[in-house]
Design a protein around this motif. Structure first.
Motif, short mmCIF file in Angstrom:
data_model
loop_
_atom_site.label_atom_id
_atom_site.label_comp_id
_atom_site.label_asym_id
_atom_site.label_seq_id
_atom_site.Cartn_x
_atom_site.Cartn_y
_atom_site.Cartn_z
N THR A 18 2.03 -29.57 -4.06
CA THR A 18 0.79 -29.24 -3.36
C THR A 18 -0.37 -29.19 -4.35
O THR A 18 -0.17 -28.95 -5.55
CB THR A 18 0.91 -27.87 -2.65
N PHE B 219 -4.28 -24.00 -2.24
CA PHE B 219 -3.81 -22.63 -2.31
C PHE B 219 -4.16 -21.97 -0.99
O PHE B 219 -5.28 -21.49 -0.79
CB PHE B 219 -4.41 -21.86 -3.49
N GLU C 132 1.30 -21.40 -0.12
CA GLU C 132 1.31 -21.19 -1.56
C GLU C 132 1.35 -19.70 -1.91
O GLU C 132 2.04 -19.28 -2.85
CB GLU C 132 0.09 -21.86 -2.19
N THR D 65 -2.42 -28.73 -10.05
CA THR D 65 -2.26 -27.92 -8.84
C THR D 65 -3.55 -27.25 -8.37
O THR D 65 -3.56 -26.58 -7.35
CB THR D 65 -1.19 -26.83 -9.07
N ILE E 16 -2.21 -22.07 -7.44
CA ILE E 16 -1.07 -21.18 -7.30
C ILE E 16 -0.66 -20.56 -8.62
O ILE E 16 -0.17 -19.43 -8.67
CB ILE E 16 0.12 -21.93 -6.66
#
Length: 366
Positions: free
Chosen positions: A32, A35, A39, A63, A72
């Motif tokens: 991914t 967020f 997440e 990320t 995350i």
């Protein structure tokens, strides 16, 4: 390495596992660059599991959400080992880790990681460790059909599984660790009203989430206008996404509608408001709704997906999805609704993480 320490609330020692259980080596796989709710769930789950097990999280090389800046890694516990995809890509790194024999369980999240581990198994390129997936959205056979176990976050998901998959599935709902003291609530309320330039007595209704069509924010703006809430309340939208510009244009010249954008201080920020509304067309679970309830807010939510599980004891708070008229009634109810202290025991992590741990153990001994 992880950035900031995760929320201290999720680092509390929990007695969710009995003493003497085997220490598992768990690899979580999440592909991914956002967020959002999933997440945050993975960050909390890995932190809790790392209190008793060896936990690793496989992520993409990058990320950070290019739109919101959320990442995350800034919410992960220091005890969680982070591995990133290498130059050859996420699939190659996932295959290498699975085949290494270093893990007892491979646990995938969302479609990308789940589809990749499924592809590896179908081609015989995986390892011996069992694979499970958490269904954060809908079941898709291509992504989840060869998993050894499935974790549903709501009853509606289990009900829609094929018979074979249903036999190896379990419902483990999301949870919230949020608690708000009276002092914290007062501080958040004062800060929010100062930020918005509103008096201390202002009644604030909040909606929060990623601004995409299925979240129903456009329907909410229409209902807010029709409900005649002007001079009685202010609607605050928290979040960002591709639909934000269109929503701001829709709410143009409406002084009682404010956009805060993405906020890194959720869910604690919820304590600043007086009521919460969730207008989603479909909601796989509805974590932000659960957090609003934990913050002590009266709520209004569309009866879609996991919302039915969360509001099983508050049916009056549910309304018909995709209905401006139903939202109007729900919004008007919020203005006069009082909420006593809710019992959130069933939505704390101890019981759910213990159930997931037992599910792991059953798979590794089968």
């Amino acid at each position: 390495m992880a950035g900031k320490r995760a929320d201290p609330l999720i680092h509390r020692k929990n007695d969710y596992m009995a003493e003497g259980h085997k220490r598992l080596r768990i690899l979580h796989a999440l592909s991914t660059r956002e967020f959002a709710g999933t997440e945050r769930h993975v960050a909390q789950l890995t932190a809790l599991q790392a209190q008793e097990h060896n936990v690793t999280l496989l992520l993409e090389r990058h990320t950070r959400d290019p739109r919101t800046g959320g990442d995350i890694t800034e919410h992960l516990a220091p005890s969680v080992r982070i591995i990133r995809a290498g130059r050859l890509g996420y699939l190659w790194r996932l295959a290498a880790l699975w085949r290494s024999g270093h893990y007892d369980i491979i646990h995938t999240h969302l479609g990308r990681a789940s589809a990749r581990v499924s592809w590896l198994r179908r081609l015989g390129l995986g390892g011996d460790a069992p694979i499970i997936a958490t269904l954060h959205t809908r079941y898709r056979g291509r992504s989840y059909g060869v998993h050894d176990g499935l974790v549903c976050i709501a009853q509606w998901q289990l009900n829609t599984l094929p018979i074979e998959q249903k036999q190896r599935a379990i419902v483990v709902p999301n949870w919230t660790t949020l608690t708000v003291s009276p002092e914290e609530r007062q501080r958040q309320r004062a800060q929010m009203r100062a930020l918005l330039g509103l008096p201390e007595t202002a009644f604030l209704v909040v909606a929060a989430g990623r601004m995409v069509p299925e979240k129903g924010f456009s329907c909410l703006l229409k209902a807010w206008r029709d409900a005649g809430m002007e001079h009685r309340a202010t609607l605050v939208l928290v979040g960002d996404g591709p639909e934000r510009a269109a929503l701001e244009a829709q709410a143009q010249f409406a002084p009682d509608i404010r956009f805060l954008g993405y906020r890194a201080d959720m869910p604690e920020l919820l304590a600043a408001f007086d009521a919460f509304v969730l207008p989603s067309e479909h909601e796989p679970f509805g974590l932000v709704l659960l957090e609003a309830m934990a913050a002590g807010l009266p709520v209004c939510a569309t009866a879609a997906g996991g919302v039915l599980d969360i509001l099983a004891n508050e049916p009056d708070s549910c309304i018909q999805p995709e209905s401006v008229e139903a939202l109007v009634v729900g919004l008007q109810r919020l203005r006069t609704c009082n909420v006593s202290n809710r019992d959130m025991t069933a939505w704390r992590p101890a019981a759910q993480v213990k159930r997931l741990d037992d599910f792991y153990k059953a798979l590794t001994h089968s």
